[in-house]
Scaffold this active site. Sequence first.
Site, mmCIF file in Angstrom:
data_model
loop_
_atom_site.group_PDB
_atom_site.id
_atom_site.type_symbol
_atom_site.label_atom_id
_atom_site.label_comp_id
_atom_site.label_asym_id
_atom_site.label_seq_id
_atom_site.Cartn_x
_atom_site.Cartn_y
_atom_site.Cartn_z
ATOM 1 C CG ASP A 9 -1.683 1.221 1.425
ATOM 2 O OD1 ASP A 9 -2.348 1.624 0.459
ATOM 3 O OD2 ASP A 9 -1.638 1.824 2.523
ATOM 4 C CG LEU A 10 1.675 5.637 -1.961
ATOM 5 C CD1 LEU A 10 3.159 5.393 -2.181
ATOM 6 C CD2 LEU A 10 1.096 6.382 -3.162
ATOM 7 C CG ASP A 11 -1.834 7.527 0.544
ATOM 8 O OD1 ASP A 11 -0.905 8.272 0.196
ATOM 9 O OD2 ASP A 11 -2.901 7.417 -0.101
ATOM 10 C CB THR A 17 0.738 10.681 1.869
ATOM 11 O OG1 THR A 17 0.772 9.262 1.763
ATOM 12 C CG2 THR A 17 1.803 11.286 0.999
ATOM 13 C CE LYS A 45 -4.388 6.181 9.210
ATOM 14 N NZ LYS A 45 -3.515 5.727 10.299
ATOM 15 N N GLY A 46 -7.418 3.710 3.580
ATOM 16 C CA GLY A 46 -7.565 2.608 2.632
ATOM 17 C C GLY A 46 -8.801 2.687 1.751
ATOM 18 N NE ARG A 49 -9.849 11.802 -4.633
ATOM 19 C CZ ARG A 49 -9.355 12.127 -5.833
ATOM 20 N NH1 ARG A 49 -10.030 12.944 -6.620
ATOM 21 N NH2 ARG A 49 -8.198 11.644 -6.247
ATOM 22 C CB SER A 116 -2.052 2.823 -3.739
ATOM 23 O OG SER A 116 -2.634 4.039 -3.333
ATOM 24 C CB ALA A 117 -7.459 3.189 -2.373
ATOM 25 C CB SER A 118 -3.958 7.167 -3.703
ATOM 26 O OG SER A 118 -3.780 8.497 -4.128
ATOM 27 C CG ASN A 120 -3.811 12.394 -5.793
ATOM 28 O OD1 ASN A 120 -3.817 13.157 -6.756
ATOM 29 N ND2 ASN A 120 -4.788 12.367 -4.901
ATOM 30 C CE LYS A 147 -5.711 -0.990 -0.990
ATOM 31 N NZ LYS A 147 -4.591 -0.249 -0.409
ATOM 32 C CD GLU A 171 -3.519 -1.787 2.933
ATOM 33 O OE1 GLU A 171 -3.608 -0.882 3.783
ATOM 34 O OE2 GLU A 171 -3.887 -1.629 1.761
ATOM 35 C CG ASP A 172 -1.805 2.675 6.436
ATOM 36 O OD1 ASP A 172 -2.319 2.242 5.381
ATOM 37 O OD2 ASP A 172 -1.856 3.875 6.762
HETATM 38 C C1 BG6 Z 1 -5.793 5.622 0.243
HETATM 39 C C2 BG6 Z 1 -5.939 6.410 1.511
HETATM 40 O O1 BG6 Z 1 -4.472 5.241 0.066
HETATM 41 O O2 BG6 Z 1 -6.220 6.382 -0.876
HETATM 42 C C3 BG6 Z 1 -7.371 6.908 1.650
HETATM 43 O O3 BG6 Z 1 -5.619 5.593 2.630
HETATM 44 C C4 BG6 Z 1 -7.741 7.716 0.410
HETATM 45 O O4 BG6 Z 1 -7.478 7.686 2.823
HETATM 46 C C5 BG6 Z 1 -7.559 6.863 -0.832
HETATM 47 O O5 BG6 Z 1 -9.092 8.153 0.500
HETATM 48 C C6 BG6 Z 1 -7.892 7.594 -2.123
HETATM 49 O O6 BG6 Z 1 -6.911 8.564 -2.355
HETATM 50 P P1 BG6 Z 1 -6.985 9.723 -3.421
HETATM 51 O O7 BG6 Z 1 -5.596 10.304 -3.393
HETATM 52 O O8 BG6 Z 1 -7.321 9.128 -4.739
HETATM 53 O O9 BG6 Z 1 -8.035 10.694 -2.959
HETATM 54 MG MG MG Z 2 -2.681 3.249 3.561
#
Ligand code: BG6
Ligand code: MG
Length: 215
Positions: A9-11, A17, A45-46, A49, A116-118, A120, A147, A171-172
Site C-alpha cells: 500500500d502507499l499512503d 501522506t 484509511k484505505g 475518496r 493503492s486506492a489513491s 494520486n 478496498k 498495509e496500514d
Molecule cells: C488511500 C488512503 O491510500 O487512498 C485513503 O488511505 C484515500 O485515505 C484513498 O481516501 C484515495 O486517495 P486519493 O488520493 O485518490 O483521494
Molecule cells: Mg494506507
Amino acid sequence: MKYKCAIFDLDGVLVDTAKYHYLAWKELAGKLGFEFTIEDNERLKGVSRMTSLDILLEVGHMQDQFSLEEKEKMATEKNDRYVEYISRLDESEILEGVLELLQELKGRGVKIALGSASKNAPIILKNVGLESYFDVVIDGNSVSKAKPDPEVFTLGADRLGVSYEECAVFEDSQAGLEAAKVAGMLAIGVGREEDLTDADIVYRSLKDFDVERYY
Ligand code: BG6
Ligand code: MG
C-alpha cells in the site's frame, strides 16, 4: 513459508501522506462546521475518496444533506487541497525502513507491486523517487472496486504472473488487510496492533520487518 511477491500500500506504509489526507479532510469538516478527529480518520484509511467523504459526512451527521453533484464538488475541493500538500513532497517523507526493505527485496529477486486506492499514487511515487522499485503499479486509476474488495491486489498478482498465496501485502488500514485476506494473501499490518486487528502479523514500522522469515 517463503513468498515471491510483495505488494505495498502507499499512503501510510511507504510515505507519510496519511497525515495530509487527514488535514485536507479536517479542513473540509471545519468548513461544514464540525470537528473531525484523528480517531475518526482511522475509518478513512484505505477506502476510496468518495467513500471517505461519505464517512466524513456521517461523522458530522450530514450524510443525507447533499446531492451527488455537491458531494463531487466537495471531494474535488478536498483533493485540490491534498494535491497542494503532496506537490511539496520529497524523499524525506519516505517512512523508516522502506528504502532498505525495497532494496533488500530487489536484491532477492522478489517481485514488487504497488496496490493503492489513491488516484494520486503516480505523482507521489515520482515526487519521492520510488517509481523504479515497482514491477507493477496498481492504483485508484486502475481498479473499479475499492478496498476491502481485493481487486487492487489480485490485479497486481495477475500482472506479475504470481499466485495469490505467494503474495504478502503490507498495509496500514483495516480495509486493506481485509482485502488481502479475501485474496488469500498474507496480510502484514504496519502500525499499531490495536488498530490492525485483521492482520496476520503487525510491525510497528517496516524497519522491524524480518525479511529472512518471509523471503
Ligand atoms: C488511500 C488512503 O491510500 O487512498 C485513503 O488511505 C484515500 O485515505 C484513498 O481516501 C484515495 O486517495 P486519493 O488520493 O485518490 O483521494
Ligand atoms: Mg494506507
